[in-house]
Design an enzyme around this catalytic site. Sequence first.
Site, PDB file in Angstrom:
ATOM      1  N   ASP A  57       0.820  -1.217   0.000  1.00 33.84           N
ATOM      2  CA  ASP A  57       0.000   0.000   0.000  1.00 33.84           C
ATOM      3  C   ASP A  57       0.855   1.268   0.000  1.00 33.84           C
ATOM      4  O   ASP A  57       0.328   2.369   0.077  1.00 33.84           O
ATOM      5  CB  ASP A  57      -0.923  -0.007   1.230  1.00 33.84           C
ATOM      6  N   SER A 113      -7.279   5.263  -0.342  1.00 34.50           N
ATOM      7  CA  SER A 113      -7.483   3.928  -0.906  1.00 34.50           C
ATOM      8  C   SER A 113      -8.935   3.511  -0.721  1.00 34.50           C
ATOM      9  O   SER A 113      -9.516   3.712   0.351  1.00 34.50           O
ATOM     10  CB  SER A 113      -6.565   2.912  -0.207  1.00 34.50           C
ATOM     11  N   GLN A 148      -5.304  -2.037  -6.943  1.00 40.03           N
ATOM     12  CA  GLN A 148      -5.961  -1.116  -6.021  1.00 40.03           C
ATOM     13  C   GLN A 148      -6.689  -0.029  -6.794  1.00 40.03           C
ATOM     14  O   GLN A 148      -6.197   0.446  -7.819  1.00 40.03           O
ATOM     15  CB  GLN A 148      -4.934  -0.472  -5.092  1.00 40.03           C
TER      16      GLN A 148
END
Length: 294
Positions: free
Chosen positions: A212, A236, A286
């Site tokens: 991430d 996110s 993502q």
Amino acid sequence: MTDSAELTADMLVGGLLRLLEVSPLSDMQFRGARMPGGKGRVFGGQVIGQALMAAIKTIEGEKLVHSLHAYFMRPGDEDYPIDYRVEADFDGGTFSNRRVVALQHDKPILNLVASFQKPEGGLSHQVAMPDVPPPEALEDQADYARRHADQISPAHFRLLTRPSPLEIRTVGVPTFFRTEPGDPCYAMWFRTRAPVSADQHRHRAVLALATDLALLATSLLPHGRRLQNENIQAASLDHALWFHEDVAVDDWLLYTMDSPWTGHARGFNRGMIFNRAGVLVASCAQEGLIRLKA
């Protein structure tokens, strides 16, 4: 409390492993500690890593996580720990499935589903690792920030130069410093700053946290924007990760990212992680919010 300047690599990496080591409240409920000294919003990778560790603690036998899918719903608050509630949806001979809800103040901040598989053989192929400079030929991201401190705010300078358990060396200019439109591609090498004497479960949890780190910023590269721009609201929205092979996070891993699409205030990003031998050990994807503020 030890001064940050005195923290050794072993202490930093040990702190990271302790951060991911959730404590049991019952057979299917766990609590994740807050990051020491953390302020503001919880890093999404931390919540993913802790949620994965909560799921792992309910798995018996030799099954390893091979995929996870997470949705972020609310920002976490660094002032409080996070509770994780696990549901055992399926346990078969080869696969197991777990659902995890991360909660703060009795409100869900993340949902995660993870699938575990008993090791077995099968057909095998993979794409080739991109041809990029080795980590030894690249500069540590923190050192780059120190040389270009005048290009970022004091807050982001502190973020990039604070003691970290992860060493990062970017291929080209780090995203924090890019202001001109460019290709939606990014790559970096990373590893823990000290050996990780832990099982494969924990190596995979550390990797889940690390994926991430830079993924969302990739979707801003074609637009000449940075996550720290005041007119960008970024977060996110979801995160998916697939583990293909065993992972050693204390050896250099190449993380390559690209963004094939942005639109409707969202950016879509993909990533691949290779080890030094060129083996594709994991893939991820993502989608994130990249809203332009008035």
